[in-house]
Design an enzyme around this catalytic site. Structure first.
Site, PDB file in Angstrom:
ATOM      1  N   HIS A 146       0.815  -1.223   0.000  1.00  0.00           N
ATOM      2  CA  HIS A 146       0.000   0.000   0.000  1.00  0.00           C
ATOM      3  C   HIS A 146       0.851   1.277   0.000  1.00  0.00           C
ATOM      4  O   HIS A 146       0.667   2.117  -0.887  1.00  0.00           O
ATOM      5  CB  HIS A 146      -0.998  -0.016   1.158  1.00  0.00           C
ATOM      6  N   HIS A 157       3.700   6.822   5.560  1.00  0.00           N
ATOM      7  CA  HIS A 157       2.473   7.452   6.046  1.00  0.00           C
ATOM      8  C   HIS A 157       1.652   6.638   7.043  1.00  0.00           C
ATOM      9  O   HIS A 157       0.908   7.209   7.823  1.00  0.00           O
ATOM     10  CB  HIS A 157       1.609   7.932   4.871  1.00  0.00           C
ATOM     11  N   GLU A 182       0.826   5.381  12.671  1.00  0.00           N
ATOM     12  CA  GLU A 182      -0.571   5.042  12.972  1.00  0.00           C
ATOM     13  C   GLU A 182      -0.785   3.543  13.186  1.00  0.00           C
ATOM     14  O   GLU A 182      -1.580   3.143  14.030  1.00  0.00           O
ATOM     15  CB  GLU A 182      -1.435   5.533  11.811  1.00  0.00           C
ATOM     16  N   ASP A 183      -0.083   2.715  12.417  1.00  0.00           N
ATOM     17  CA  ASP A 183      -0.435   1.298  12.376  1.00  0.00           C
ATOM     18  C   ASP A 183       0.615   0.316  12.881  1.00  0.00           C
ATOM     19  O   ASP A 183       0.410  -0.892  12.779  1.00  0.00           O
ATOM     20  CB  ASP A 183      -0.810   0.904  10.940  1.00  0.00           C
TER      21      ASP A 183
END
Length: 187
Positions: free
Chosen positions: A34, A60, A64-65
């Protein structure tokens, strides 16, 4: 470090961070695909060449992940700053959701903040939304019914409304991808 070095360092860093992760689609592609696709879209379809933007695109979703605690998040932020510089970190943070918030609040904040983020963050967010709509249309997340899918499309369109004015090619691409996605789910 030169521009190519920055991008390849970001690729290696993101690949290590996402090594055990998979996307939510039924075929469960490796997660690292991704961010690579986001950077590729920016370069080859959006005409973007800024190495800061491309490194941030690759990174990116890392903050966050890939963290499980606030202390790990802070360590990762410092590491990204040290390895990639303040500009890359800044763009990366602008597109990073706060996972401590409820999902509905995170979504609301994305819509609210979209008009106020930097130009590079807008381009990155726009490319991310294009790919998310494409992915959801071609390989929906397991367990997502048509209502949830079309709800994502409606929300993504609201976010993109606040991102417009930074790259006409990407904006037109989003409109086209969204129109095709909606057509598929209204047939």
């Amino acid at each position: 470090m030169d521009d190519i070095g920055l991008i390849f360092r970001a690729l290696e860093f993101a690949a290590i961070r996402h090594k055990n992760q998979f996307r939510k689609g039924e075929d469960r592609p490796p997660y690292i695909n991704h961010p690579i696709q986001v950077a590729n879209l920016l370069v080859n379809e959006g005409g973007e060449k800024d190495p800061v933007l491309l490194a941030a695109a690759i990174l990116h979703d890392v903050i966050e992940d890939t963290v499980d605690s606030e202390s790990e998040k802070n360590e990762l932020i410092n590491k990204i700053k040290d390895l990639f510089g303040e500009e890359v970190l800044s763009v990366t943070l602008e597109v990073t959701d706060d996972k401590n918030l409820q999902k509905a609040e995170r979504k609301r904040l994305q819509v609210e903040h979209a008009p106020t983020i930097s130009i590079n963050a807008k381009k990155l967010k726009l490319a991310d939304k294009i790919l998310n709509v494409r992915d959801i249309t071609s390989n929906p997340p397991v367990g997502w019914n048509p209502e949830r899918i079309t709800g994502y499309f409606d929300w993504a369109e609201k976010v993109v409304t606040g991102l417009r004015g930074v790259n006409k090619k990407l904006e037109d691409m989003f409109d086209d991808v969204l129109a095709k996605a909606r057509l598929k789910y209204t047939e």
